[in-house]
Design an enzyme around this catalytic site. Structure first.
Site, PDB file in Angstrom:
ATOM      1  N   ASP A   8      -0.108 -17.628  10.604  1.00  0.00           N
ATOM      2  CA  ASP A   8       1.175 -17.449   9.947  1.00  0.00           C
ATOM      3  C   ASP A   8       1.702 -16.082  10.426  1.00  0.00           C
ATOM      4  O   ASP A   8       0.928 -15.273  10.949  1.00  0.00           O
ATOM      5  CB  ASP A   8       0.940 -17.453   8.435  1.00  0.00           C
ATOM      6  CG  ASP A   8       2.193 -17.158   7.658  1.00  0.00           C
ATOM      7  OD1 ASP A   8       3.228 -17.764   7.966  1.00  0.00           O
ATOM      8  OD2 ASP A   8       2.145 -16.303   6.750  1.00  0.00           O
ATOM      9  N   LEU A   9       2.991 -15.830  10.261  1.00  0.00           N
ATOM     10  CA  LEU A   9       3.543 -14.556  10.749  1.00  0.00           C
ATOM     11  C   LEU A   9       3.841 -13.577   9.599  1.00  0.00           C
ATOM     12  O   LEU A   9       3.137 -12.579   9.425  1.00  0.00           O
ATOM     13  CB  LEU A   9       4.801 -14.834  11.577  1.00  0.00           C
ATOM     14  CG  LEU A   9       5.590 -13.627  12.074  1.00  0.00           C
ATOM     15  CD1 LEU A   9       4.755 -12.687  12.907  1.00  0.00           C
ATOM     16  CD2 LEU A   9       6.788 -14.097  12.885  1.00  0.00           C
ATOM     17  N   ASP A  10       4.880 -13.919   8.808  1.00  0.00           N
ATOM     18  CA  ASP A  10       5.283 -13.026   7.714  1.00  0.00           C
ATOM     19  C   ASP A  10       4.163 -12.934   6.683  1.00  0.00           C
ATOM     20  O   ASP A  10       3.771 -13.946   6.102  1.00  0.00           O
ATOM     21  CB  ASP A  10       6.539 -13.567   7.015  1.00  0.00           C
ATOM     22  CG  ASP A  10       7.749 -13.596   7.933  1.00  0.00           C
ATOM     23  OD1 ASP A  10       8.040 -12.572   8.556  1.00  0.00           O
ATOM     24  OD2 ASP A  10       8.382 -14.655   8.025  1.00  0.00           O
ATOM     25  N   THR A  16       6.594  -8.247   7.012  1.00  0.00           N
ATOM     26  CA  THR A  16       8.019  -8.603   6.931  1.00  0.00           C
ATOM     27  C   THR A  16       8.390  -9.415   5.684  1.00  0.00           C
ATOM     28  O   THR A  16       9.572  -9.662   5.456  1.00  0.00           O
ATOM     29  CB  THR A  16       8.414  -9.415   8.184  1.00  0.00           C
ATOM     30  OG1 THR A  16       7.339 -10.300   8.486  1.00  0.00           O
ATOM     31  CG2 THR A  16       8.683  -8.533   9.367  1.00  0.00           C
ATOM     32  N   LYS A  45       7.923 -17.702  -0.213  1.00  0.00           N
ATOM     33  CA  LYS A  45       6.977 -17.303   0.848  1.00  0.00           C
ATOM     34  C   LYS A  45       6.515 -18.515   1.644  1.00  0.00           C
ATOM     35  O   LYS A  45       6.015 -19.484   1.055  1.00  0.00           O
ATOM     36  CB  LYS A  45       5.757 -16.600   0.240  1.00  0.00           C
ATOM     37  CG  LYS A  45       5.963 -15.126   0.029  1.00  0.00           C
ATOM     38  CD  LYS A  45       4.648 -14.443  -0.298  1.00  0.00           C
ATOM     39  CE  LYS A  45       4.882 -13.019  -0.729  1.00  0.00           C
ATOM     40  NZ  LYS A  45       3.681 -12.418  -1.277  1.00  0.00           N
ATOM     41  N   VAL A  47       8.199 -20.624   2.976  1.00  0.00           N
ATOM     42  CA  VAL A  47       9.162 -21.724   2.806  1.00  0.00           C
ATOM     43  C   VAL A  47      10.381 -21.465   3.694  1.00  0.00           C
ATOM     44  O   VAL A  47      10.852 -20.312   3.772  1.00  0.00           O
ATOM     45  CB  VAL A  47       9.551 -21.826   1.302  1.00  0.00           C
ATOM     46  CG1 VAL A  47      10.612 -22.869   1.066  1.00  0.00           C
ATOM     47  CG2 VAL A  47       8.304 -22.106   0.467  1.00  0.00           C
ATOM     48  N   SER A 114       4.466 -20.256  12.235  1.00  0.00           N
ATOM     49  CA  SER A 114       5.341 -19.629  11.237  1.00  0.00           C
ATOM     50  C   SER A 114       6.525 -20.528  10.929  1.00  0.00           C
ATOM     51  O   SER A 114       7.006 -21.253  11.802  1.00  0.00           O
ATOM     52  CB  SER A 114       5.856 -18.300  11.795  1.00  0.00           C
ATOM     53  OG  SER A 114       6.871 -17.780  10.971  1.00  0.00           O
ATOM     54  N   ALA A 115       7.010 -20.430   9.691  1.00  0.00           N
ATOM     55  CA  ALA A 115       8.224 -21.157   9.301  1.00  0.00           C
ATOM     56  C   ALA A 115       9.469 -20.433   9.794  1.00  0.00           C
ATOM     57  O   ALA A 115      10.577 -20.949   9.693  1.00  0.00           O
ATOM     58  CB  ALA A 115       8.279 -21.273   7.782  1.00  0.00           C
ATOM     59  N   LYS A 145       6.538 -26.147   5.566  1.00  0.00           N
ATOM     60  CA  LYS A 145       5.441 -25.903   4.627  1.00  0.00           C
ATOM     61  C   LYS A 145       5.973 -26.155   3.206  1.00  0.00           C
ATOM     62  O   LYS A 145       7.118 -25.789   2.947  1.00  0.00           O
ATOM     63  CB  LYS A 145       4.955 -24.442   4.729  1.00  0.00           C
ATOM     64  CG  LYS A 145       4.461 -24.051   6.117  1.00  0.00           C
ATOM     65  CD  LYS A 145       4.240 -22.534   6.218  1.00  0.00           C
ATOM     66  CE  LYS A 145       3.936 -22.122   7.645  1.00  0.00           C
ATOM     67  NZ  LYS A 145       3.770 -20.666   7.831  1.00  0.00           N
ATOM     68  N   GLU A 169      -3.131 -17.770   6.335  1.00  0.00           N
ATOM     69  CA  GLU A 169      -1.891 -17.768   5.559  1.00  0.00           C
ATOM     70  C   GLU A 169      -1.918 -16.780   4.402  1.00  0.00           C
ATOM     71  O   GLU A 169      -2.984 -16.456   3.886  1.00  0.00           O
ATOM     72  CB  GLU A 169      -1.677 -19.161   4.944  1.00  0.00           C
ATOM     73  CG  GLU A 169      -0.780 -20.083   5.730  1.00  0.00           C
ATOM     74  CD  GLU A 169       0.699 -19.708   5.668  1.00  0.00           C
ATOM     75  OE1 GLU A 169       1.070 -18.830   4.860  1.00  0.00           O
ATOM     76  OE2 GLU A 169       1.484 -20.283   6.428  1.00  0.00           O
ATOM     77  N   ASP A 170      -0.740 -16.343   3.986  1.00  0.00           N
ATOM     78  CA  ASP A 170      -0.630 -15.495   2.780  1.00  0.00           C
ATOM     79  C   ASP A 170       0.080 -16.231   1.648  1.00  0.00           C
ATOM     80  O   ASP A 170       0.185 -15.694   0.551  1.00  0.00           O
ATOM     81  CB  ASP A 170       0.168 -14.223   3.095  1.00  0.00           C
ATOM     82  CG  ASP A 170       1.626 -14.531   3.384  1.00  0.00           C
ATOM     83  OD1 ASP A 170       1.901 -15.492   4.147  1.00  0.00           O
ATOM     84  OD2 ASP A 170       2.509 -13.841   2.846  1.00  0.00           O
TER      85      ASP A 170
END
Ligand code: B16
Ligand code: MG
Length: 218
Positions: A8-10, A16, A45, A47, A114-115, A145, A169-170
């Site tokens: 995942d990114l953010d 971010t 988050k 989403v 990432s979304a 997601k 993931e966070d």
């Protein structure tokens, strides 16, 4: 043993996620003159931008026209984009840079799941574009997601099945997405609602290949 890691990114690679919510708060304040409650943050988050706006409008009990909806999406991304101007490798979360190096030394395949439609731009600003073997495109998957699509697409882009991948993931939506994809889920964070993950680590600083290997093989 697993062969790929789906990031995942953010909130996992970069800090971010607060920038996203700050942009939503500014937007809501400007158009609806109310303060967006912090309790909404978790619901946005992981989403997509569109689904996040739906959640926000619903929480405010507000209905807008289609054109207004598009305008709000556009403005949110402008606000978020402005906050990305100063993004640099300093915004990489603790432990991520050495973890990525360790994975690459051990010949693991790495993909971004990432979304965010801003994913490639953010990787560039973090000087991490070349670290990834593949970047799954969220605009090309049917469902965001918590649906598994982006993780399935990221594994496929690496030439792997999700079963031989670990997803990190966070967000609650993101952990559901990894679990449904069939990959091994690793949650980073202290939210008790992340408990459905296969492995939970308090922060990105605890990410180590050995820790993942032991958990995956158990
Ligand atoms: P954008 P992730 C997600 O990124 C964010 O967590 C979420 O808050 C955001 O709405 C979504 O990306 C879309 O981002 O507006 O940049 O396309 O956590 O999946 O890396
Ligand atoms: Mg995230």
């Amino acid at each position: 043993m697993f062969k790929g890691v789906l990031f995942d990114l953010d909130g996992v690679i970069a800090d971010t996620s607060t920038l996203h919510f700050d942009a939503w708060k500014k937007l809501v304040n400007k158009y609806f003159s109310v303060a967006l409650p912090d309790s909404i943050e978790e619901k946005t988050k992981g989403v997509s931008r569109t689904d996040s706006l739906k959640v926000i409008l619903e929480s405010l009990d507000v209905v807008v026209s289609d054109s207004m909806f598009q305008q709000l999406l556009h403005e949110k991304n402008e606000l978020y984009g402005d906050s990305l101007n100063t993004l640099s490798p300093n915004n990489i979360l603790p432990g991520i840079a050495p973890f990525i190096s360790e994975l690459k030394e051990q010949k693991m395949k790495l993909a971004l799941a990432s979304a965010s439609l801003n994913g490639p731009l953010i990787l560039e600003k973090l000087a991490l574009s070349t670290a990834f073997d593949a970047v799954a495109d969220p605009s090309k998957v049917a469902c965001g997601k918590p649906a598994p699509d982006i993780f399935i697409s990221a594994a496929k882009a690496l030439g792997l099945t999700p079963a031989v991948c670990v997803g990190i993931e966070d967000s609650i939506a993101g952990i559901s997405a990894i679990n449904s994809s069939g990959a091994f889920s690793v949650a980073v964070g202290k939210n008790p609602q992340l408990q459905s993950a296969n492995l939970i680590l308090p922060s990105t600083a605890e990410l180590r290949l050995d820790t993942l290997r032991i958990a995956y093989s158990n």
